[in-house]
Scaffold this motif. Structure first.
Motif, PDB file in Angstrom:
ATOM      1  N   PHE A  31      62.691  36.664  45.224  1.00 54.81           N
ATOM      2  CA  PHE A  31      62.428  37.807  46.110  1.00 54.81           C
ATOM      3  C   PHE A  31      62.723  37.445  47.563  1.00 54.81           C
ATOM      4  O   PHE A  31      62.997  38.324  48.379  1.00 54.81           O
ATOM      5  CB  PHE A  31      60.963  38.260  46.001  1.00 54.81           C
ATOM      6  CG  PHE A  31      60.677  39.170  44.831  1.00 54.81           C
ATOM      7  CD1 PHE A  31      61.353  40.373  44.679  1.00 54.81           C
ATOM      8  CD2 PHE A  31      59.707  38.843  43.895  1.00 54.81           C
ATOM      9  CE1 PHE A  31      61.084  41.227  43.614  1.00 54.81           C
ATOM     10  CE2 PHE A  31      59.434  39.684  42.824  1.00 54.81           C
ATOM     11  CZ  PHE A  31      60.117  40.874  42.684  1.00 54.81           C
ATOM     12  N   ALA A  32      62.636  36.150  47.899  1.00 56.58           N
ATOM     13  CA  ALA A  32      62.859  35.708  49.284  1.00 56.58           C
ATOM     14  C   ALA A  32      64.297  35.975  49.736  1.00 56.58           C
ATOM     15  O   ALA A  32      64.572  36.011  50.936  1.00 56.58           O
ATOM     16  CB  ALA A  32      62.536  34.222  49.418  1.00 56.58           C
ATOM     17  N   ASP A  33      65.213  36.189  48.776  1.00 53.77           N
ATOM     18  CA  ASP A  33      66.596  36.513  49.158  1.00 53.77           C
ATOM     19  C   ASP A  33      66.664  37.842  49.906  1.00 53.77           C
ATOM     20  O   ASP A  33      67.670  38.148  50.546  1.00 53.77           O
ATOM     21  CB  ASP A  33      67.490  36.604  47.910  1.00 53.77           C
ATOM     22  CG  ASP A  33      67.908  35.219  47.413  1.00 53.77           C
ATOM     23  OD1 ASP A  33      67.579  34.236  48.095  1.00 53.77           O
ATOM     24  OD2 ASP A  33      68.568  35.148  46.360  1.00 53.77           O
ATOM     25  N   ARG A  34      65.593  38.628  49.807  1.00 49.97           N
ATOM     26  CA  ARG A  34      65.566  39.912  50.521  1.00 49.97           C
ATOM     27  C   ARG A  34      65.288  39.724  52.013  1.00 49.97           C
ATOM     28  O   ARG A  34      65.506  40.630  52.802  1.00 49.97           O
ATOM     29  CB  ARG A  34      64.465  40.816  49.935  1.00 49.97           C
ATOM     30  CG  ARG A  34      64.810  41.315  48.547  1.00 49.97           C
ATOM     31  CD  ARG A  34      63.688  42.111  47.946  1.00 49.97           C
ATOM     32  NE  ARG A  34      64.104  42.746  46.713  1.00 49.97           N
ATOM     33  CZ  ARG A  34      64.554  43.991  46.616  1.00 49.97           C
ATOM     34  NH1 ARG A  34      64.593  44.758  47.681  1.00 49.97           N
ATOM     35  NH2 ARG A  34      64.936  44.486  45.463  1.00 49.97           N
ATOM     36  N   ILE A  35      64.778  38.534  52.386  1.00 51.32           N
ATOM     37  CA  ILE A  35      64.429  38.268  53.787  1.00 51.32           C
ATOM     38  C   ILE A  35      65.669  37.792  54.528  1.00 51.32           C
ATOM     39  O   ILE A  35      66.426  36.949  54.008  1.00 51.32           O
ATOM     40  CB  ILE A  35      63.318  37.173  53.868  1.00 51.32           C
ATOM     41  CG1 ILE A  35      62.111  37.572  53.000  1.00 51.32           C
ATOM     42  CG2 ILE A  35      62.890  36.921  55.309  1.00 51.32           C
ATOM     43  CD1 ILE A  35      61.143  36.434  52.752  1.00 51.32           C
ATOM     44  N   ASN A  36      65.873  38.314  55.748  1.00 56.39           N
ATOM     45  CA  ASN A  36      66.893  37.754  56.645  1.00 56.39           C
ATOM     46  C   ASN A  36      68.278  37.641  56.000  1.00 56.39           C
ATOM     47  O   ASN A  36      68.942  36.603  56.136  1.00 56.39           O
ATOM     48  CB  ASN A  36      66.415  36.339  57.061  1.00 56.39           C
ATOM     49  CG  ASN A  36      66.681  36.067  58.518  1.00 56.39           C
ATOM     50  OD1 ASN A  36      67.250  36.910  59.200  1.00 56.39           O
ATOM     51  ND2 ASN A  36      66.264  34.896  58.981  1.00 56.39           N
ATOM     52  N   ASP A  37      68.693  38.647  55.264  1.00 61.52           N
ATOM     53  CA  ASP A  37      70.005  38.636  54.589  1.00 61.52           C
ATOM     54  C   ASP A  37      70.210  37.431  53.673  1.00 61.52           C
ATOM     55  O   ASP A  37      71.308  36.865  53.595  1.00 61.52           O
ATOM     56  CB  ASP A  37      71.154  38.664  55.618  1.00 61.52           C
ATOM     57  CG  ASP A  37      71.398  40.081  56.119  1.00 61.52           C
ATOM     58  OD1 ASP A  37      71.137  41.017  55.346  1.00 61.52           O
ATOM     59  OD2 ASP A  37      71.831  40.218  57.276  1.00 61.52           O
ATOM     60  N   GLY A  38      69.147  37.007  53.016  1.00 60.29           N
ATOM     61  CA  GLY A  38      69.272  35.877  52.073  1.00 60.29           C
ATOM     62  C   GLY A  38      69.171  34.518  52.739  1.00 60.29           C
ATOM     63  O   GLY A  38      69.232  33.491  52.075  1.00 60.29           O
ATOM     64  N   GLU A  39      68.997  34.496  54.070  1.00 65.76           N
ATOM     65  CA  GLU A  39      68.908  33.212  54.789  1.00 65.76           C
ATOM     66  C   GLU A  39      67.452  32.799  54.890  1.00 65.76           C
ATOM     67  O   GLU A  39      66.822  32.927  55.942  1.00 65.76           O
ATOM     68  CB  GLU A  39      69.506  33.334  56.202  1.00 65.76           C
ATOM     69  CG  GLU A  39      70.998  33.612  56.243  1.00 65.76           C
ATOM     70  CD  GLU A  39      71.811  32.525  55.559  1.00 65.76           C
ATOM     71  OE1 GLU A  39      71.532  31.344  55.768  1.00 65.76           O
ATOM     72  OE2 GLU A  39      72.719  32.887  54.778  1.00 65.76           O
ATOM     73  N   HIS A  40      66.886  32.352  53.796  1.00 68.93           N
ATOM     74  CA  HIS A  40      65.494  31.916  53.812  1.00 68.93           C
ATOM     75  C   HIS A  40      65.386  30.637  52.997  1.00 68.93           C
ATOM     76  O   HIS A  40      65.984  30.527  51.923  1.00 68.93           O
ATOM     77  CB  HIS A  40      64.591  33.007  53.229  1.00 68.93           C
ATOM     78  CG  HIS A  40      63.128  32.772  53.481  1.00 68.93           C
ATOM     79  ND1 HIS A  40      62.379  31.912  52.706  1.00 68.93           N
ATOM     80  CD2 HIS A  40      62.299  33.254  54.435  1.00 68.93           C
ATOM     81  CE1 HIS A  40      61.144  31.891  53.174  1.00 68.93           C
ATOM     82  NE2 HIS A  40      61.062  32.695  54.220  1.00 68.93           N
TER      83      HIS A  40
END
Ligand code: HEM
Ligand code: HEM
Length: 175
Positions: A31-40
């Motif tokens: 789900f973190a791929d949804r943050i910051n265009d996948g830059e997490h």
């Protein structure tokens, strides 16, 4: 004891439960791929393993289902309305763990990429840019991810409620 009894889950059921709980919970880092265009960092760290761990979950859930069926007659019973809701939630979690890896594979294939599991090419790159039928199924991967995270959160809340509020042995019989 290896086998389940009416009082508690046996060691093999507990092994399946806790190993798979860890594997499924880390799959949610996707789900973190949804943050910051996948830059997490979470997505970057766990993302490359997502498909491979998903395949491990698939194999484990089939073995676990066979074991669960065999233990059916001698497991702790969930009585009452909340027991029936808990059992329904367990079944839906099993269903999700079974179909999500398949839908994930179909999503990757449908998007026109090769499917690699621990480096082994399970499906090669399709000839066309997209595979519409595979994508039509694969697009259900994300809705199932939301269903599963909802079920897991309710499941954990239920386990903690039993342990700390009801003070019964529902959590203890799985530890
Ligand atoms: C039980 C196993 C699995 C679980 C619990 C799981 C869980 C998830 C979750 C939570 C997401 C994020 C969804 C979103 O942001 O909407 C996701 C996305 C994704 N998963 Fe899985 N997954 C599993 C297996 C697999 C497998 C085996 C593959 C492929 C081989 C796969 C490929 C993908 C891909 C490509 C995405 C990104 C989809 C997108 O960008 O919309 N997953 N998965
Ligand atoms: C911190 C996380 C978790 C806790 C505290 C927890 C706790 C429990 C407890 C106490 C039971 C026994 C319930 C009963 O007898 O009615 C149980 C059963 C079960 N749990 Fe979890 N659980 C966790 C995570 C998960 C996850 C991530 C999954 C899978 C997505 C899962 C799937 C199941 C299933 C399918 C059962 C039914 C028994 C079986 O067939 O193994 N649990 N859990």
């Amino acid at each position: 004891m290896l086998h389940d009894s009416n009082e508690r889950y046996g060691s093999l059921t507990r092994f399946f439960h806790w190993v798979m709980a860890v594997l499924v919970l880390q799959q949610f880092f996707k789900f973190a791929d949804r943050i910051n265009d996948g830059e997490h960092w979470l997505g970057d760290t766990f993302g490359p393993w997502h498909g491979s761990i998903g395949a491990v979950i698939f194999v484990l859930v089939i073995l676990r289902l066979i074991w669960t069926m065999k233990q059916r007659a001698q497991r702790p019973v969930n009585a009452g309305l909340d027991g029936r809701i808990a059992t329904a939630a367990h079944r839906l979690m099993y269903l999700s763990m079974l179909v999500m890896p398949v839908l994930g594979v179909l999503y990757v294939h449908g998007k026109g990429y090769p499917v690699k599991i621990f480096g082994y090419e399970l499906l090669s790159k399709p000839a066309t840019e997209e595979v519409p039928w595979a994508l039509a199924f694969g697009e259900w991967h994300s809705p199932f991810a939301f269903l599963l995270i909802f079920l897991v959160l309710a499941h954990i809340a239920g386990a903690l409620y039993h342990h700390f509020i009801e003070k019964d042995d529902v959590l203890k019989r799985m530890i």
